[in-house]
Design a protein around this motif. Sequence first.
Motif, PDB file in Angstrom:
ATOM      1  N   VAL A  92      36.402  40.861  45.950  1.00  0.00           N
ATOM      2  CA  VAL A  92      36.327  39.231  45.686  1.00  0.00           C
ATOM      3  C   VAL A  92      35.247  39.103  44.872  1.00  0.00           C
ATOM      4  O   VAL A  92      34.024  39.458  45.089  1.00  0.00           O
ATOM      5  CB  VAL A  92      36.235  38.630  46.989  1.00  0.00           C
ATOM      6  CG1 VAL A  92      36.246  36.907  46.530  1.00  0.00           C
ATOM      7  CG2 VAL A  92      37.494  38.730  47.699  1.00  0.00           C
ATOM      8  N   PRO A  93      35.189  38.477  43.925  1.00  0.00           N
ATOM      9  CA  PRO A  93      34.214  37.922  42.706  1.00  0.00           C
ATOM     10  C   PRO A  93      33.123  37.412  43.399  1.00  0.00           C
ATOM     11  O   PRO A  93      33.394  36.284  44.168  1.00  0.00           O
ATOM     12  CB  PRO A  93      34.798  37.339  41.607  1.00  0.00           C
ATOM     13  CG  PRO A  93      36.105  36.618  42.439  1.00  0.00           C
ATOM     14  CD  PRO A  93      36.549  37.634  43.235  1.00  0.00           C
ATOM     15  N   PRO A  94      31.794  37.724  43.056  1.00  0.00           N
ATOM     16  CA  PRO A  94      30.941  36.979  43.440  1.00  0.00           C
ATOM     17  C   PRO A  94      30.587  35.476  42.898  1.00  0.00           C
ATOM     18  O   PRO A  94      31.369  35.473  41.768  1.00  0.00           O
ATOM     19  CB  PRO A  94      29.574  37.665  43.381  1.00  0.00           C
ATOM     20  CG  PRO A  94      29.994  38.389  42.071  1.00  0.00           C
ATOM     21  CD  PRO A  94      31.381  38.829  42.270  1.00  0.00           C
ATOM     22  N   ALA A  95      30.126  34.676  43.153  1.00  0.00           N
ATOM     23  CA  ALA A  95      29.920  33.189  42.793  1.00  0.00           C
ATOM     24  C   ALA A  95      29.610  33.296  41.400  1.00  0.00           C
ATOM     25  O   ALA A  95      29.596  32.624  40.799  1.00  0.00           O
ATOM     26  CB  ALA A  95      29.163  32.294  43.513  1.00  0.00           C
TER      27      ALA A  95
ATOM     28  N   ILE B  61      50.369  37.849  36.180  1.00  0.00           N
ATOM     29  CA  ILE B  61      49.642  39.064  36.709  1.00  0.00           C
ATOM     30  C   ILE B  61      50.845  39.901  37.095  1.00  0.00           C
ATOM     31  O   ILE B  61      51.963  39.597  37.757  1.00  0.00           O
ATOM     32  CB  ILE B  61      48.929  38.879  37.969  1.00  0.00           C
ATOM     33  CG1 ILE B  61      47.499  38.041  37.684  1.00  0.00           C
ATOM     34  CG2 ILE B  61      48.494  40.219  38.903  1.00  0.00           C
ATOM     35  CD1 ILE B  61      46.930  37.503  39.006  1.00  0.00           C
ATOM     36  N   CYS B  62      51.089  41.241  36.489  1.00  0.00           N
ATOM     37  CA  CYS B  62      52.155  42.068  36.714  1.00  0.00           C
ATOM     38  C   CYS B  62      51.383  43.437  37.202  1.00  0.00           C
ATOM     39  O   CYS B  62      51.080  44.210  36.743  1.00  0.00           O
ATOM     40  CB  CYS B  62      52.617  42.378  35.241  1.00  0.00           C
ATOM     41  SG  CYS B  62      53.252  40.890  34.538  1.00  0.00           S
TER      42      CYS B  62
ATOM     43  N   VAL C 169      46.466  44.423  45.349  1.00  0.00           N
ATOM     44  CA  VAL C 169      45.793  44.444  44.224  1.00  0.00           C
ATOM     45  C   VAL C 169      46.152  43.196  43.491  1.00  0.00           C
ATOM     46  O   VAL C 169      45.148  42.390  42.974  1.00  0.00           O
ATOM     47  CB  VAL C 169      46.157  45.438  43.074  1.00  0.00           C
ATOM     48  CG1 VAL C 169      45.514  45.444  41.690  1.00  0.00           C
ATOM     49  CG2 VAL C 169      45.501  46.943  43.845  1.00  0.00           C
ATOM     50  N   ARG C 170      47.284  42.830  43.447  1.00  0.00           N
ATOM     51  CA  ARG C 170      47.713  41.535  42.939  1.00  0.00           C
ATOM     52  C   ARG C 170      47.070  40.306  43.458  1.00  0.00           C
ATOM     53  O   ARG C 170      46.651  39.388  42.680  1.00  0.00           O
ATOM     54  CB  ARG C 170      49.235  41.512  43.229  1.00  0.00           C
ATOM     55  CG  ARG C 170      50.049  40.594  41.959  1.00  0.00           C
ATOM     56  CD  ARG C 170      51.498  40.649  41.911  1.00  0.00           C
ATOM     57  NE  ARG C 170      52.113  40.225  43.605  1.00  0.00           N
ATOM     58  CZ  ARG C 170      52.852  41.169  44.227  1.00  0.00           C
ATOM     59  NH1 ARG C 170      52.742  42.514  43.609  1.00  0.00           N
ATOM     60  NH2 ARG C 170      53.290  41.118  45.378  1.00  0.00           N
ATOM     61  N   THR C 171      46.880  40.433  44.713  1.00  0.00           N
ATOM     62  CA  THR C 171      46.222  39.256  45.566  1.00  0.00           C
ATOM     63  C   THR C 171      44.737  39.348  45.233  1.00  0.00           C
ATOM     64  O   THR C 171      44.259  38.164  44.886  1.00  0.00           O
ATOM     65  CB  THR C 171      46.397  39.553  47.147  1.00  0.00           C
ATOM     66  OG1 THR C 171      47.567  39.186  47.506  1.00  0.00           O
ATOM     67  CG2 THR C 171      45.326  38.290  47.688  1.00  0.00           C
ATOM     68  N   GLY C 172      44.012  40.531  44.874  1.00  0.00           N
ATOM     69  CA  GLY C 172      42.729  40.419  44.115  1.00  0.00           C
ATOM     70  C   GLY C 172      42.500  39.559  43.048  1.00  0.00           C
ATOM     71  O   GLY C 172      41.596  39.125  42.713  1.00  0.00           O
TER      72      GLY C 172
END
Length: 240
Positions: A3-6, A22-23, A29-32
């Motif tokens: 999950v990306p940091p702020a 997103i494909c 991975v898609r959820t990420g």
Amino acid sequence: MTVPPAALVTTDSPSAPIRVLICEDQALVRTGYVTIFSAQPDMTVVGEAADGRAAIRAAEELRPDVVVMDIRMPLLDGIEATRHLAGPGSAGRAKILVVTTFNVDEYVYEALRAGASGFLLKDTPPGELVEGVRTVARGDSLLSPAVTRALIGTYADRVRPATPAFPPERERLKVLSPREHEVLKLISRGLSNAEIAAELVLSAETVKTYVSRILAKLDLRDRVQAVVLAYRAGVADGSA
């Protein structure tokens, strides 16, 4: 997918957010990806697809600004989906960013030839992934000079003319001025605008103008297509 940091969230978002499709066949991975891109104020995820056919349908219906495309997917792989959405004769000429587990290999090469604007690896840090989408959305290609050199070094024999005879692709280059022809050769070596400027003793802004003119005259979407055309025409540095 981390999950990306702020810190990745920027505040200089344009009025219209970048629409991302997103494909990717792996749900985790898609959820990420959804988490990463949805956290950006200048992006919105407009849809998801788990196979190549669904990717084509979603892209044609949703008209995203950027399609994040996996290569290996069921029913239809990402290369064929890319060719349909961004290849010659395609209606939308979508901007495709390939994100794959494979490094510079045949799959990536074929995706670029199919019309992708660039590629990243799936272990790319979230910040670079986000910037990659922004880069492609702007209409720029996402191939670093080092990657371009490696890619062409590996597959130059496949894009060079098979014989020294005058290749038909070279006819297209007649519209270029001598200086534009020179810039194209340097692009084919994987040089950045700054490196080309240093090589030709020009300003970076002047080089940027030359690159834009080359792409417009040759009806090319980005530098990736310029590199492939230069090699197929037999005029790239080291290709003839």
